[in-house]
Write a protein that holds these residues in place. Structure first.
Motif, mmCIF file in Angstrom:
data_model
loop_
_atom_site.group_PDB
_atom_site.id
_atom_site.type_symbol
_atom_site.label_atom_id
_atom_site.label_comp_id
_atom_site.label_asym_id
_atom_site.label_seq_id
_atom_site.Cartn_x
_atom_site.Cartn_y
_atom_site.Cartn_z
ATOM 1 N N PRO A 314 -8.410 -42.179 13.018
ATOM 2 C CA PRO A 314 -8.568 -43.314 12.088
ATOM 3 C C PRO A 314 -9.135 -44.557 12.772
ATOM 4 O O PRO A 314 -9.036 -44.693 13.987
ATOM 5 C CB PRO A 314 -7.131 -43.602 11.620
ATOM 6 C CG PRO A 314 -6.273 -42.558 12.194
ATOM 7 C CD PRO A 314 -6.995 -41.913 13.310
ATOM 8 N N ARG A 315 -9.725 -45.432 11.975
ATOM 9 C CA ARG A 315 -10.317 -46.639 12.516
ATOM 10 C C ARG A 315 -9.251 -47.549 13.140
ATOM 11 O O ARG A 315 -9.445 -48.089 14.224
ATOM 12 C CB ARG A 315 -11.045 -47.398 11.407
ATOM 13 C CG ARG A 315 -11.702 -48.671 11.881
ATOM 14 C CD ARG A 315 -12.451 -49.331 10.746
ATOM 15 N NE ARG A 315 -13.265 -50.431 11.221
ATOM 16 C CZ ARG A 315 -12.891 -51.692 11.164
ATOM 17 N NH1 ARG A 315 -11.719 -52.007 10.672
ATOM 18 N NH2 ARG A 315 -13.682 -52.639 11.619
ATOM 19 N N TRP A 316 -8.102 -47.694 12.461
ATOM 20 C CA TRP A 316 -7.074 -48.602 12.989
ATOM 21 C C TRP A 316 -6.595 -48.154 14.356
ATOM 22 O O TRP A 316 -6.226 -48.970 15.204
ATOM 23 C CB TRP A 316 -5.898 -48.738 12.018
ATOM 24 C CG TRP A 316 -5.139 -47.451 11.755
ATOM 25 C CD1 TRP A 316 -5.299 -46.620 10.702
ATOM 26 C CD2 TRP A 316 -4.132 -46.839 12.585
ATOM 27 N NE1 TRP A 316 -4.477 -45.531 10.808
ATOM 28 C CE2 TRP A 316 -3.739 -45.640 11.942
ATOM 29 C CE3 TRP A 316 -3.523 -47.192 13.788
ATOM 30 C CZ2 TRP A 316 -2.769 -44.787 12.473
ATOM 31 C CZ3 TRP A 316 -2.552 -46.340 14.323
ATOM 32 C CH2 TRP A 316 -2.189 -45.155 13.669
ATOM 33 N N TYR B 57 -12.158 -40.424 4.168
ATOM 34 C CA TYR B 57 -11.012 -39.593 3.789
ATOM 35 C C TYR B 57 -11.480 -38.296 3.130
ATOM 36 O O TYR B 57 -10.897 -37.238 3.330
ATOM 37 C CB TYR B 57 -10.079 -40.378 2.861
ATOM 38 C CG TYR B 57 -9.461 -41.554 3.575
ATOM 39 C CD1 TYR B 57 -8.354 -41.378 4.400
ATOM 40 C CD2 TYR B 57 -10.018 -42.821 3.481
ATOM 41 C CE1 TYR B 57 -7.812 -42.435 5.099
ATOM 42 C CE2 TYR B 57 -9.476 -43.896 4.171
ATOM 43 C CZ TYR B 57 -8.379 -43.694 4.978
ATOM 44 O OH TYR B 57 -7.854 -44.735 5.681
#
Lengths: 400, 173
Positions: A314-316, B57
């Protein structure tokens, strides 16, 4: 970028090494040295195997720093300028690495079958390979490698340091052809270095992809260490205005990419050997798929690929400090486990030998490496502020 | 164009001008302020508070699905429906099938990302609204659609002029 162009912030100067860190490094170096000498006296074979892991690990990081610097000089990358000094600092280990390399040459006959006349006499395959795997040529190769590495690193990093004083743009241009040659030199020498030191432990075994395998682990662990060095510098405000989470984000992307690359190369090596099923190749994997070593093999797949893969997806994840620290530490630990998995079945193929000597000798090497890195950073400026491309790095912005 | 909305657009001739104007216009509290530029602008996402795309996603879920389908497919074909012994290996040898599973993961993830991108952008479209023909070469636009909570044609017109727009147009989008 014409909006909000940042003024160049105050020069962050050079690193002040915290006293605690100095004590830790000194302590670990001493502990590593004492453990090595003690093990050398008790069990020289084990001592030199542990030495090889530590030596190869820090040489990998050091050459990785060289490769990353040369790569970005060659591609004229702008965003990387503000973090380039960190990768340059890794090459500061090379001269000491030469000393450790010479030391290793004396330990080599203890661990390599092809340096043992008694074994060669009864082994026709080793006699056959003696044209390459022999003492004289081994010494020549090692010395030539180190001379080339030190010469190129001195020249390329030296130009960058000279620019801190003169601000001469031509030094950046001069570094481009040097870096192109440096990378070509690196590809050949690093492949042969990994083949000569690690793959040659199992002298009967060969894998044409071995150099790439060593390279993939190199890049992955290099990014992890760069992130771990940069994060505290960002937090204590030393690099304020120069390096922020945008730079870290891109380094973390590299780390993610090379996590996948490592798995790809490791699997390519395994699958071809498994498929062809030739006895002269499969014997490398046999002990590693039995008993305790099978657990280490599975742990490698899990913690060097699957866990970092999902943890960095994920980006975070690439912008959260605590998370990045955890993943980077995991990757550095797994790089050690990977080398242990490559080297130690040669020492004892029936059970996993991991004790105080292995860990302390490795930490001793790592402390020496960190000592040279922090020493370099405390003598030179943390950011090459006079680099002509610094504007790009100051305004670096990562959207995705 | 039955479902297009009336908009008021301001045209700027420089990237810096647009970004400055976008910051100030956003501060007026528009919630559907949009920008059009011939190339990606750094920082405009944050200024206009454009939420992240959820296509990643879709990529992730479809990748996992591709992985599952590949695993099932190789098992069904090679070990269940028509068992075929190759080189004395077990019927369902994972090592041999990982390349297939890997490729199917990539294929599902990549094709569904592109597909989702096309659908979400409303492509293909043969009659796109044209606010200004030069917005694809050297001009930049900000516009507010009529369903914005602060929509007020006169106020927006004067605001855009005040912020240095070289032209303010009533159009559709």
């Amino acid at each position: 970028m014409s909006h909000a162009k940042k003024e160049k912030p105050a020069n962050p100067g050079s690193l002040t090494v915290p006293f605690n860190l100095k004590v830790w490094m000194g302590g670990l170096m001493t502990a590593g040295l004492i453990t090595f000498l003690f093990t050398l006296y008790k069990n020289p074979e084990r001592a030199w195997h542990a030495y090889l892991i530590g030596f190869f690990y820090v040489m990998t990081l050091s050459l990785g720093g060289f490769f990353f610097t040369a790569l970005n000089n060659m591609t004229k990358s702008g965003w990387v300028v503000n973090v380039r000094r960190i990768s340059e600092s890794f090459t500061a280990f090379l001269p000491l690495g030469f000393v450790f390399g010479i030391g290793f040459l004396f330990g080599a006959p203890t661990i390599y079958d092809w340096l043992n006349p008694e074994i060669i006499a009864t082994d026709s395959l080793l006699q056959h390979k003696a044209g390459y795997l022999n003492q004289t040529f081994f010494w020549i190769r090692m010395i030539v490698f180190f001379v080339l590495w030190i010469a190129f690193a001195k020249k390329i990093v030296g130009n960058s340091l000279k620019q801190d004083e003169t601000g001469d743009e031509n030094l950046t241009h001069k570094n481009v052809p040097l870096s192109v040659m440096g990378i070509l030199m690196f590809v050949v020498t690093y492949s042969f270095f990994s083949v000569d030191t690690v793959m040659a432990l199992e002298a009967h075994w060969f894998s044409t992809i071995f150099g790439v395998y060593a390279f993939s682990g190199m890049f992955q662990s290099l990014m992890a260490l760069m992130i771990l060095i940069l994060l505290p510098l960002i937090n204590n405000g030393r690099l304020k205005g120069y390096v922020d989470m945008n730079h870290i984000h891109d380094l973390a992307k590299y780390m993610f990419g090379f996590t996948v690359f490592w798995a790809y190369i490791a699997f390519s090596q395994y699958m071809l050997i498994w498929y062809a099923n030739l006895p002269e190749e499969t014997f490398f994997f046999m002990p590693r798929m039995q008993g305790g070593w099978a657990i280490v093999s599975v742990a490698l797949i899990l913690f060097k690929f699957i866990v970092p893969f999902f943890a960095l997806l994920p980006r975070w994840a690439k912008r959260t400090q605590a998370h990045l620290v955890a993943v980077s530490v995991l990757i550095l630990v797994m790089q050690f486990v990977d080398l242990h998995w490559l080297v130690y079945p040669h020492y004892n193929e029936h059970e996993v030998t991991m004790g105080v000597p292995e860990i302390l000798i490795f930490l001793g090497f790592f402390a020496v490496f960190m000592w040279t890195v922090t020493r370099f950073l405390s003598k030179n400026e943390l950011v090459p502020v006079k680099d002509p491309r610094i504007g790009e790095s100051l305004n670096h912005h990562v959207t995705y | 164009m039955s479902n297009s909305k009336k908009i008021i657009a301001g045209i700027w001739d420089s990237e810096a001008g647009l970004i400055e104007a976008a910051k100030k216009a956003k501060a007026q509290g528009f919630d559907k302020l949009e920008a059009i530029s011939p190339y990606p602008l750094h920082g405009i996402d944050e200024i206009l508070e454009i939420p992240r795309s959820f296509i990643p996603y879709i990529t992730f879920v479809m990748g996992l699905l591709g992985c599952a389908v590949g695993t099932w497919f190789t098992w069904y074909v090679a070990a269940y429906d028509w068992p075929l012994n190759i080189g004395g290996k077990p019927m369902w040898s994972l090592a041999a099938f990982i390349p297939v599973i890997f490729e199917l993961t990539i294929l599902f993830a990549a094709l569904s990302s592109v597909g989702a991108m096309i659908v979400l952008n409303g492509l293909p479209k043969n009659n796109p609204p044209i606010i200004h023909p030069d917005l694809t070469s050297h001009l930049f636009a900000l516009f507010v659609p009529e369903d914005d909570k602060n929509f007020n044609a006169e106020k927006i017109e004067s605001l855009f002029k005040e912020l240095g727009a070289q032209e303010v147009k009533h159009s559709e989008f």
